[in-house]
Structures are given as structure tokens and as C-alpha cells.
Design a protein around this motif. Structure first.
Motif: not given
Length: 441
Positions: A359-360, A403-404, A420-423
Motif C-alpha cells: 500500500l505504501a 484496499v486491505h 503508517m498502518s500496514r496494508g
């Protein structure tokens, strides 16, 4: 034997003769209660029977005697107290009070005494010597209920009378609200405020009556107390209705020009005028004077009117010809470029056959504001409500990527974002296909 429906003499008639069925009155509880007070009824008849002046004299003498502090009153004391009265009227009134058992004459001591019936009658006649306020009816009923509760002599009929009075007040206030008259509303609102204050002062006693009736198991008294509470609640709920009606009346008020005077001020002034017909005095004092004109005078006036010079009317002018509009630019609001950059990145991943990406790279880059905007765009992916839209928003919603987010968080290598949150971003249906392949294997 048939009863006479119209008895010849009212004194000889019985109470049952006024009814179609003579048995009906005997089954009424109210009549049974009235029959228990025959002495009080006879005392009232003795005081109020006869001409109005004589009734007033009896009441005055009775109230004066009841206010004398001595328990035993001699005739000499009565003569001195009522020295303004003539002897014959005083003797006539005292005789009537003795016959009605309101005064007891002790022949051995030559003194008068007040009987218990007179004390009971004084409680009935006490409103006659009190100030007649606008809410005296409600005040007396509330005082009787609260006082009887404190003394332990409360009767269900007292609660019924109070409930009936609250219902009458509710109907009166409802009629005032329905009338739409500003002055009627304000008068009713003032009385409504006084009634509310009286009910609130007696609410503690009413609540205690309900609790006491429930503890004693008196079902009838408890039911009447609850109905009285509902009538009180209905009355309290009218406060908002009064406010809305007064606001509506304020909106309908008209200001007369720039003077600041409103129609309410005019109506209040007209109400203060005692004789409205006096306002027309002098308005028609000048009589009508007829004017007689001869024919030749009319002809001369008409010729002069035709011959006098008049200004020429202004000629109509044609509309101006069409002119080309000046050149200009139309500024159209456009979306930030980040949406186009993200769609281009997702399109490249799709063309390369990618199924899942971190996601980053899709979020980071630029400033913190740009990264936040990209993160807010992610819920558009696969949005069913936005897929039918045209433009960039609809294209974003029709992307195959989803997105997950995960519960993990960590540091990222970015100049503006540190944590940042992972995804991941995954193509729709790819996870289901992987599970299917694992199941087949």
C-alpha cells in the motif's frame, strides 16, 4: 298508582318526584352523600332563603358572630356589638339562626353559644369573605385537597372536582390557542402561568396522595390520583403550544410605515378609548356644497382644455443592435492531480499482471497533505454507489483493485510520513482464486 310529574306545590314535592324513575336517585352515591348533610343543607336554606337584602343581613350577622372571640355570648354583648342595627331586624336574624341550629340559647345563663354545625357552615362560607382572585376556584380546590391529605380526611370526590377543574382549564386554554387572537393568547398565557405555579406547589401533595393510596390498597383513590396526574401533565404540556402560538402572532404583526408603531399598538390604544364613536366627531361636520355650472361655462372650459399647449409625448426608441460578446476564459474546478497519478499507477500494475502490491507506494510521496488525500481516495475503490458516475470519480470506483488494511503499524521510509498502518492493494477476486487453487491442491 301514577306519580304526578309536575307537583302542584314545590314544598310538598319529594325529591323522587322530579325523576322519571323514582328508584334512580336512591342508587346514586352523590345523593347518599347529600342526605348525610341534611343539617348543613337546612342551614344553608335558612341563610339564603328570601330577598337578597335579607340574605346579606343574615350572612353579615352570622360572620360577625362567628368572629367574636368569646365562647359564650350574652344578649347584652350582642346588642353592643350590633348597636348599628335596629332591634327588630337583629331579633329576626337571631331567631332564624336559632331555628337553623346555628346558635344555641342557654336559658339558665341567658347566653348564646356557637354550635358545631355553625363551625362546619363557616368552612363552607369562607370563600365569601376572601379576596376574589382570578384563580380562586383552582386555589380553593388545591387547598382543600392538600389540607384534607394532611389531616387524613381526603375524600375521592375532592380529587374528582379538582380533576374536572383542570380539564376545564385545559379546554379554556386550548380555545385561546385556537382563536389566534394575540390579546386573547396573552391573557390566557398569564392565567396559564398562575395555574402552573399553583399546580407545581401542590404537586408534592398529589404525589404523596398517590403513594399513600397505593400503600393502603385503596384502588379507587389510586385511580383518581393517577387520572389527576395525567390531567396535570396535559396542562403542563401546553406551555410549548402557547409559545408557538405567540410566535405565530408576532410574525403576523404589521409595522405601520417607518414610525415603529405596530397593529398591536393601534389595537391596544383603541381598547383604551372608552367611546370609539367620539373619534368620528367633526369628521362629517362640513356639509356638501353643490356646484351649479351652466352649459356655456362647460363649453368654454372644454375649448380651453383642447387649445392649451401640452408637452409632446416621448417617442419610442428602437432596441440597440446585437453586439458580439467579449472573449473570456471559463474557469472550471478540477480535481487534484493525485487522483490521476494514483489511477495511472493502478493501471500500470494491472497491465503488468500484478495481483497484489504493497500500500505504501500508492499513498506516500510528496507532502503529508497529499498522502492524506490519497489515503482518503482508497475507499472509492469498488464503491458500488460511485461506479455509475462519469469522470475521474467513477473511473476510480471501477478499478479492479481493493484496499486491505491490517492491524499492524510500523515506520516507513518517507520524508514527511514516519509512521503508517500496514496494508496491501489486491485485485478483486484474486484472494478467492487463491483459496480455490489451494482447495483443489
Amino acid at each position: 298508582m301514577r306519580e304526578n310529574p309536575n307537583p302542584a306545590s314545590e314544598d310538598e314535592a319529594r325529591f323522587e318526584d322530579y325523576f322519571r324513575d323514582a328508584v334512580a336517585p336512591s342508587e346514586a352515591q352523590l345523593l347518599w352523600q347529600l342526605e348525610r348533610q341534611e343539617g348543613l343543607t337546612a342551614a344553608l336554606r335558612a341563610l339564603f332563603h328570601g330577598p337578597a337584602s335579607l340574605v346579606k343581613l343574615r350572612l353579615w350577622v352570622f360572620m360577625e358572630v362567628m368572629a367574636m372571640p368569646a365562647s359564650r355570648i350574652s344578649r347584652e354583648a350582642l346588642n353592643q356589638h350590633f348597636h348599628q342595627l335596629r332591634d327588630e331586624p337583629l331579633e329576626l336574624v337571631l331567631k332564624r339562626l336559632r331555628e337553623a341550629d346555628l346558635l344555641a340559647w342557654d336559658g339558665s345563663n341567658q347566653q348564646y353559644g356557637v354550635t358545631p354545625l355553625a363551625q362546619q357552615l363557616l368552612g363552607v362560607l369562607s370563600p365569601l369573605v376572601t379576596s376574589s382572585a382570578q384563580d380562586a376556584d383552582l386555589t380553593s380546590l388545591l387547598a382543600n385537597v392538600a389540607g384534607a391529605h394532611q389531616l387524613g380526611t381526603l375524600d375521592p370526590a375532592q380529587l374528582q372536582h379538582l380533576q374536572a377543574q383542570l380539564s376545564r382549564l385545559y379546554d379554556e386554554f386550548a380555545d385561546a390557542i385556537a382563536s389566534g387572537s394575540e390579546f386573547h393568547l396573552r391573557r390566557a398565557r398569564q392565567r396559564f402561568g398562575k395555574a402552573l405555579s399553583l399546580v407545581e406547589k401542590a404537586s408534592e401533595a398529589l404525589s404523596a396522595i398517590m403513594v399513600q393510596a397505593q400503600e393502603q390498597g385503596n384502588a379507587k383513590l389510586e385511580r383518581l390520583a393517577r387520572e389527576l396526574g395525567l390531567a396535570q401533565a396535559r396542562l403542563l404540556s401546553m406551555a410549548s403550544q402557547f409559545n408557538r402560538a405567540l410566535q405565530q402572532a408576532d410574525r403576523q404583526r404589521v409595522t405601520l410605515g417607518s414610525t415603529g408603531i405596530t397593529t398591536t399598538d393601534v389595537r391596544r390604544w383603541l381598547q383604551s378609548v372608552h367611546f370609539l364613536e367620539n373619534l368620528a366627531l367633526g369628521a362629517l361636520s362640513r356639509p356638501v356644497h353643490p356646484v351649479l355650472v351652466a352649459q356655456h361655462e362647460l363649453l368654454d372650459t372644454a375649448e380651453a382644455e383642447f387649445e392649451r399647449d401640452r408637452p409632446k409625448p416621448k417617442e419610442t426608441e428602437a432596441l440597440p443592435s446585437a453586439q458580439p460578446a467579449p472573449e473570456g476564459e471559463l474557469a472550471v474546478m478540477s480535481l487534484p492531480p493525485e487522483m490521476g497519478v494514483m489511477q495511472a499507477l493502478l493501471t500500470r500494475w494491472s497491465e503488468a499482471g500484478e495481483i497484489e502490491q504493497d500500500l505504501a507506494p500508492a499513498v506516500l510521496g510528496g507532502s503529508y497533505a497529499r498522502a492524506s488525500y490519497r489515503a482518503q481516495l482508497l475507499p472509492l475503490l469498488g464503491d458500488k454507489e460511485a461506479q455509475h458516475l462519469t469522470g475521474a470519480t467513477g473511473d476510480m470506483a471501477r478499478q479492479p483493485w481493493r484496499v486491505h488494511w491490517t492491524a499492524e503499524q510500523g515506520e516507513v521510509d518517507d520524508e514527511y510520513i514516519r509512521w503508517m498502518s500496514r496494508g496491501v492493494l489486491r485485485v478483486a477476486g484474486a484472494q478467492d482464486q487463491d483459496k480455490k487453487d489451494e482447495t483443489q491442491a
